[in-house]
Scaffold this motif. Sequence first.
Motif, short mmCIF file in Angstrom:
data_model
loop_
_atom_site.label_atom_id
_atom_site.label_comp_id
_atom_site.label_asym_id
_atom_site.label_seq_id
_atom_site.Cartn_x
_atom_site.Cartn_y
_atom_site.Cartn_z
N HIS A 21 -15.50 -6.71 -6.27
CA HIS A 21 -14.40 -6.11 -7.02
C HIS A 21 -14.86 -4.74 -7.47
O HIS A 21 -15.94 -4.60 -8.04
N GLN A 34 -10.53 -4.28 -8.47
CA GLN A 34 -9.67 -4.96 -7.52
C GLN A 34 -10.50 -5.44 -6.33
O GLN A 34 -11.59 -4.95 -6.06
N ALA A 35 -9.97 -6.42 -5.61
CA ALA A 35 -10.66 -7.00 -4.46
C ALA A 35 -10.83 -5.93 -3.38
O ALA A 35 -9.91 -5.18 -3.06
N LYS A 104 -9.04 -2.22 0.78
CA LYS A 104 -8.51 -2.75 -0.47
C LYS A 104 -7.65 -3.96 -0.05
O LYS A 104 -6.77 -3.83 0.79
N THR A 106 -5.66 -6.17 -1.91
CA THR A 106 -4.52 -6.70 -2.66
C THR A 106 -3.44 -5.65 -2.92
O THR A 106 -2.65 -5.78 -3.85
N ASP A 109 1.60 -7.27 -0.68
CA ASP A 109 1.74 -8.71 -0.46
C ASP A 109 1.93 -9.06 1.02
O ASP A 109 1.61 -10.16 1.45
#
Length: 127
Positions: A21, A34-35, A104, A106, A109
């Motif tokens: 992350h 963030q992931a 990245k 995420t 969707d």
Amino acid sequence: MQIPPLSDGHYAVFLEDLRVHVRLGVLPHEVRPQAFACTVAMICTRIGYGDGIEDVVDYNNLRDAVLELTNDQHFGLQETLCEAIIERLKKHPYVHGVMVETRKLTVYDDAAAVGCAMASIDASALR
């Protein structure tokens, strides 16, 4: 990531799909971690001719570079992070090329990832 054909005496080591992350992005919500996934490869020449870690470029350098750069620092752009990884790894005298892919995970969707791929390879390392 595809390793290009290498000239005699060169080899590649790689780290595939390191997941951490990180704080990466230009949007206000991207200051939170963030992931993120990263694949990195180094094109090298041997340091020695024995069978010990001292005879090669240790692949721990790949993981360490990504983790150290992303641990406390925020990058606005994936491109800037890729450049920083390349610059860090190419400082080693037996590293003649670096390839980096960042993703990245995420952002959308309906997509697995958005990313950047970058490389800096000395022409003498390529066949």
